[in-house]
Write a protein that holds these residues in place. Structure first.
Motif, PDB file in Angstrom:
ATOM      1  N   CYS A  79     -13.633   7.132  -7.861  1.00 39.56           N
ATOM      2  CA  CYS A  79     -14.669   7.257  -8.886  1.00 39.56           C
ATOM      3  C   CYS A  79     -14.590   8.589  -9.629  1.00 39.56           C
ATOM      4  N   ARG A  80     -13.460   9.277  -9.486  1.00 41.99           N
ATOM      5  CA  ARG A  80     -13.166  10.450 -10.302  1.00 41.99           C
ATOM      6  C   ARG A  80     -11.931  10.206 -11.180  1.00 41.99           C
ATOM      7  N   MET A  81     -11.441   8.959 -11.193  1.00 44.50           N
ATOM      8  CA  MET A  81     -10.275   8.621 -11.991  1.00 44.50           C
ATOM      9  C   MET A  81     -10.687   7.982 -13.313  1.00 44.50           C
ATOM     10  N   VAL A  82      -9.931   8.264 -14.356  1.00 43.57           N
ATOM     11  CA  VAL A  82     -10.193   7.635 -15.651  1.00 43.57           C
ATOM     12  C   VAL A  82      -9.938   6.144 -15.580  1.00 43.57           C
ATOM     13  N   SER A  83      -8.844   5.759 -14.939  1.00 45.60           N
ATOM     14  CA  SER A  83      -8.472   4.336 -14.838  1.00 45.60           C
ATOM     15  C   SER A  83      -8.120   4.001 -13.390  1.00 45.60           C
ATOM     16  N   PRO A  84      -9.114   3.812 -12.530  1.00 47.09           N
ATOM     17  CA  PRO A  84      -8.828   3.517 -11.128  1.00 47.09           C
ATOM     18  C   PRO A  84      -8.027   2.244 -10.929  1.00 47.09           C
ATOM     19  N   GLY A  85      -8.111   1.316 -11.898  1.00 45.44           N
ATOM     20  CA  GLY A  85      -7.362   0.071 -11.779  1.00 45.44           C
ATOM     21  C   GLY A  85      -5.862   0.282 -11.719  1.00 45.44           C
ATOM     22  N   ILE A  86      -5.372   1.358 -12.342  1.00 47.24           N
ATOM     23  CA  ILE A  86      -3.937   1.652 -12.295  1.00 47.24           C
ATOM     24  C   ILE A  86      -3.508   1.898 -10.858  1.00 47.24           C
ATOM     25  N   LEU A  87      -4.276   2.697 -10.142  1.00 50.18           N
ATOM     26  CA  LEU A  87      -3.954   2.958  -8.743  1.00 50.18           C
ATOM     27  C   LEU A  87      -4.137   1.706  -7.894  1.00 50.18           C
ATOM     28  N   LEU A  88      -5.212   0.965  -8.117  1.00 51.66           N
ATOM     29  CA  LEU A  88      -5.454  -0.243  -7.324  1.00 51.66           C
ATOM     30  C   LEU A  88      -4.302  -1.228  -7.462  1.00 51.66           C
ATOM     31  N   ASN A  89      -3.759  -1.343  -8.663  1.00 59.60           N
ATOM     32  CA  ASN A  89      -2.645  -2.256  -8.883  1.00 59.60           C
ATOM     33  C   ASN A  89      -1.376  -1.798  -8.186  1.00 59.60           C
ATOM     34  N   ARG A  90      -1.259  -0.501  -7.953  1.00 56.21           N
ATOM     35  CA  ARG A  90      -0.041   0.037  -7.334  1.00 56.21           C
ATOM     36  C   ARG A  90      -0.118   0.129  -5.817  1.00 56.21           C
ATOM     37  N   LEU A  91      -1.304  -0.019  -5.273  1.00 54.02           N
ATOM     38  CA  LEU A  91      -1.448   0.154  -3.831  1.00 54.02           C
ATOM     39  C   LEU A  91      -0.544  -0.769  -3.007  1.00 54.02           C
ATOM     40  N   PRO A  92      -0.341  -2.035  -3.399  1.00 53.04           N
ATOM     41  CA  PRO A  92       0.575  -2.867  -2.619  1.00 53.04           C
ATOM     42  C   PRO A  92       2.003  -2.324  -2.596  1.00 53.04           C
ATOM     43  N   GLU A  93       2.378  -1.543  -3.605  1.00 52.55           N
ATOM     44  CA  GLU A  93       3.699  -0.933  -3.619  1.00 52.55           C
ATOM     45  C   GLU A  93       3.742   0.331  -2.760  1.00 52.55           C
ATOM     46  N   LEU A  94       2.603   0.979  -2.596  1.00 54.42           N
ATOM     47  CA  LEU A  94       2.551   2.249  -1.874  1.00 54.42           C
ATOM     48  C   LEU A  94       2.390   2.086  -0.375  1.00 54.42           C
ATOM     49  N   VAL A  95       1.811   0.959   0.066  1.00 59.47           N
ATOM     50  CA  VAL A  95       1.569   0.720   1.489  1.00 59.47           C
ATOM     51  C   VAL A  95       2.576  -0.296   2.005  1.00 59.47           C
ATOM     52  N   LYS A  96       3.259   0.051   3.072  1.00 65.39           N
ATOM     53  CA  LYS A  96       4.216  -0.872   3.673  1.00 65.39           C
ATOM     54  C   LYS A  96       3.496  -2.120   4.204  1.00 65.39           C
ATOM     55  N   PRO A  97       4.155  -3.255   4.243  1.00 63.29           N
ATOM     56  CA  PRO A  97       3.558  -4.410   4.922  1.00 63.29           C
ATOM     57  C   PRO A  97       3.185  -4.032   6.354  1.00 63.29           C
ATOM     58  N   GLY A  98       1.957  -4.299   6.737  1.00 59.33           N
ATOM     59  CA  GLY A  98       1.458  -3.902   8.043  1.00 59.33           C
ATOM     60  C   GLY A  98       0.888  -2.498   8.075  1.00 59.33           C
ATOM     61  N   GLY A  99       1.053  -1.740   6.980  1.00 58.25           N
ATOM     62  CA  GLY A  99       0.569  -0.364   6.920  1.00 58.25           C
ATOM     63  C   GLY A  99      -0.923  -0.283   6.656  1.00 58.25           C
ATOM     64  N   GLN A 100      -1.461   0.930   6.822  1.00 60.39           N
ATOM     65  CA  GLN A 100      -2.904   1.149   6.701  1.00 60.39           C
ATOM     66  C   GLN A 100      -3.267   1.830   5.381  1.00 60.39           C
ATOM     67  N   LEU A 101      -4.396   1.420   4.846  1.00 56.65           N
ATOM     68  CA  LEU A 101      -4.966   2.016   3.649  1.00 56.65           C
ATOM     69  C   LEU A 101      -6.382   2.479   3.988  1.00 56.65           C
ATOM     70  N   ILE A 102      -6.650   3.767   3.776  1.00 61.74           N
ATOM     71  CA  ILE A 102      -7.978   4.332   4.018  1.00 61.74           C
ATOM     72  C   ILE A 102      -8.544   4.787   2.685  1.00 61.74           C
ATOM     73  N   LEU A 103      -9.618   4.141   2.249  1.00 61.83           N
ATOM     74  CA  LEU A 103     -10.283   4.493   1.001  1.00 61.83           C
ATOM     75  C   LEU A 103     -11.718   4.900   1.302  1.00 61.83           C
ATOM     76  N   ALA A 104     -12.158   5.985   0.698  1.00 58.68           N
ATOM     77  CA  ALA A 104     -13.551   6.398   0.817  1.00 58.68           C
ATOM     78  C   ALA A 104     -14.041   6.782  -0.567  1.00 58.68           C
ATOM     79  N   THR A 105     -15.187   6.270  -0.948  1.00 53.26           N
ATOM     80  CA  THR A 105     -15.759   6.606  -2.254  1.00 53.26           C
ATOM     81  C   THR A 105     -17.274   6.517  -2.209  1.00 53.26           C
ATOM     82  N   PRO A 106     -17.968   7.478  -2.812  1.00 60.18           N
ATOM     83  CA  PRO A 106     -19.426   7.387  -2.908  1.00 60.18           C
ATOM     84  C   PRO A 106     -19.885   6.499  -4.052  1.00 60.18           C
ATOM     85  N   HIS A 107     -18.930   5.902  -4.776  1.00 59.87           N
ATOM     86  CA  HIS A 107     -19.241   5.004  -5.892  1.00 59.87           C
ATOM     87  C   HIS A 107     -20.195   5.656  -6.892  1.00 59.87           C
TER      88      HIS A 107
END
Length: 258
Positions: A158-186
């Protein structure tokens, strides 16, 4: 951090974040009363969210929006390599100074222009050479990285201009079976994220947290959800108390990285 956030380069903000990440409890909250459960946020997003028993040998982690580096060092307790990026040059310079010297002097604001000296120290039991700090933009740089076993992003979306860009890339950044930790106060302030770029804006979903989970569920399985308070001290009599929603995900092994 994202482009245009000049406030993150100021000395006052740098010292606030050094205190937020490395300050002792009595330095941050010098009262017997107060929300002490909100202290240590940069450590807790790792210690309370990372599933260490599921990490492979020589795990690699990516810390997006690492600020002054405390969560990056905490990830290095469990991962043999941590790539840490933040848009703020001042934050990255501070993190590198702690990495190289083991400490960094800073000032704690009391009232008016009064300050007291303090020291940000490298956490005990950390091999700082496991971490590589770099100035970077989460909108662009992640595409240059190979997939990681862990991706950690605390209070970044919630400090990004276009968070959707990162969201779309997350499957490329995390290995299959890998962990993603996201925290946001929205928070979703217009000064950071235009309304049209918020999760759910294009589909009419009014709750960004639900829209975010729906988007991630296409490629990730939700493992855990946790309310995580945090406290940022501005001075001895003014604090920012917030609650970040932390979610822990596992990339599905049969999901596409697009």
């Amino acid at each position: 951090m994202t482009e245009g956030e000049s406030g993150y380069e100021s000395e006052n903000t740098l010292h606030q974040y050094l205190l937020f990440h490395y300050g002792r409890a009595e330095e941050i909250l010098p009262y017997e009363f107060g929300p002490r459960e909100a202290l240590g946020f940069a450590q807790r997003t790792v210690s309370e969210c990372l599933r260490t028993d599921e990490l492979p040998a020589n795990a690699r982690a990516l810390d997006l929006g690492c600020a002054v580096g405390r969560s990056s060092f905490e990830l290095a307790r469990y991962c043999s390599e941590v790539q840490a990026i933040d848009y703020s040059e001042a934050f990255i310079q501070a993190a590198r100074a702690i990495q190289q010297n083991g400490f960094l002097d800073f000032k704690i604001k009391q009232v008016a222009n009064l300050t007291t000296p303090a020291v940000a120290r490298l956490p005990e039991g950390i091999d700082p050479q496991r971490v590589a700090f770099a100035v970077g933009d989460a909108h662009r740089d992640p595409q240059e990285f190979t997939p990681f076993d862990v991706v950690h992003a605390a209070n970044l979306l919630c400090r990004m201009v276009s968070p959707g860009i990162l969201l779309n890339r997350l499957p490329e950044l995390v290995k299959p079976g890998g962990q993603l930790i996201l925290a946001t106060p929205h928070t979703w302030l217009e000064e950071f994220t235009p309304f049209a770029n918020r999760p759910g804006a294009s589909t009419g979903q009014e709750d960004p947290s639900k829209a975010l989970q729906a988007e991630l569920s296409k490629n990730f399985e939700l493992l855990a959800e946790k309310e995580m308070p945090f406290l940022i001290r501005e001075h001895a009599r003014k604090f920012q108390w917030s609650v970040s929603l932390a979610t822990v995900w596992q990339r599905r092994k049969n999901s596409s990285s697009n």
